[in-house]
Design an enzyme around this catalytic site. Structure first.
Site, PDB file in Angstrom:
ATOM      1  N   GLU A 121       0.835  -1.199   0.000  1.00 45.58           N
ATOM      2  CA  GLU A 121       0.000   0.000   0.000  1.00 45.58           C
ATOM      3  C   GLU A 121       0.872   1.252   0.000  1.00 45.58           C
ATOM      4  O   GLU A 121       1.634   1.475   0.938  1.00 45.58           O
ATOM      5  CB  GLU A 121      -0.911  -0.027   1.233  1.00 45.58           C
ATOM      6  CG  GLU A 121      -1.731   1.219   1.463  1.00 45.58           C
ATOM      7  CD  GLU A 121      -2.429   1.180   2.817  1.00 45.58           C
ATOM      8  OE1 GLU A 121      -2.615   2.263   3.407  1.00 45.58           O
ATOM      9  OE2 GLU A 121      -2.772   0.076   3.299  1.00 45.58           O
TER      10      GLU A 121
ATOM     11  N   LYS B 133     -10.382  -1.485   8.316  1.00 45.00           N
ATOM     12  CA  LYS B 133      -9.087  -1.160   8.904  1.00 45.00           C
ATOM     13  C   LYS B 133      -9.342  -0.650  10.315  1.00 45.00           C
ATOM     14  O   LYS B 133      -9.884   0.448  10.502  1.00 45.00           O
ATOM     15  CB  LYS B 133      -8.383  -0.093   8.054  1.00 45.00           C
ATOM     16  CG  LYS B 133      -7.113   0.479   8.669  1.00 45.00           C
ATOM     17  CD  LYS B 133      -6.528   1.543   7.758  1.00 45.00           C
ATOM     18  CE  LYS B 133      -5.331   2.226   8.405  1.00 45.00           C
ATOM     19  NZ  LYS B 133      -4.671   3.175   7.478  1.00 45.00           N
TER      20      LYS B 133
END
Length: 205
Positions: A40, A127
């Site tokens: 990411e 998340k």
């Protein structure tokens, strides 16, 4: 390739947040070689879209965009080749944009209300940020009412505690700075990053 399936299998996402990335493709290749395929690149990187475009050329790398705060961020990241997008909080516009393009969104949340809202907004996973606010015990508590919502623990994760979050029920953890610290990313020190990746993977197995 099912992004969440890979995340579940490897149990870690390498998060890159540095003002400068010396060699995005070389970094992605180093992580893939170590066994971390989901990488990411956050919008805190000055040329994040260029980094994504370069990194997606690496075979088997699954490149995503993080710290996605606006619909335009999601649109630009997906156009650059991002295969998943991540927000630090619940941003329905990002979820909607990702869905329009067939790209999974991982939305941020912490409280039970936020976790459920992110799931209902279409998040492929939530998340849990900052996870260290509650620790592994909090993850375990959330699994009670939400056994079917995938949680990715993020914030304060290192080699000493990553396994505890996974044991508590997180499907994966975000490796922020511990695998690819900003100074190593900026200098292109991929040998040290590889050593960090190997050590982190050993700690969660």
């Amino acid at each position: 390739m099912d992004v969440l399936e890979v995340i579940r299998k490897e149990r870690v996402v390498a998060v890159i947040r540095s003002e400068r990335v010396a060699d995005p493709a070389g970094l992605a290749q180093t992580l893939v070689d170590a066994g971390i395929h989901c990488v990411e690149f956050t919008f805190s990187i000055g040329a994040v879209l260029d980094a994504i475009t370069e990194a997606i050329a690496v075979q088997d790398a699954i490149i995503g965009a993080g710290t996605v705060l606006h619909r335009s961020h999601a649109t630009d990241a997906i156009a650059a080749g991002a295969k998943f997008v991540v927000t630090p909080t619940l941003i329905p516009d990002v979820a909607a944009t990702s869905r329009e393009h067939g790209v999974p969104a991982i939305l941020g949340g912490l409280s039970p209300t936020e976790v459920l809202a992110a799931h209902q907004a279409g998040a492929a996973a939530v998340k849990l940020f900052p996870a260290n606010a509650g620790g592994p015990t909090y993850v375990r508590a959330l699994r009670g009412p939400f056994p079917n919502i995938p949680l990715i623990a993020s914030g304060g994760i290192d080699r000493s505690n990553a396994h505890a979050y996974l044991e508590a029920g997180a499907v994966a953890v975000n490796a922020i700075d511990v695998v690819a610290p900003p100074d190593l990313v900026a200098s292109g020190n991929h040998d040290e990053i590889r050593r960090n990746a190997d050590a982190f993977l050993a700690a969660i197995r």
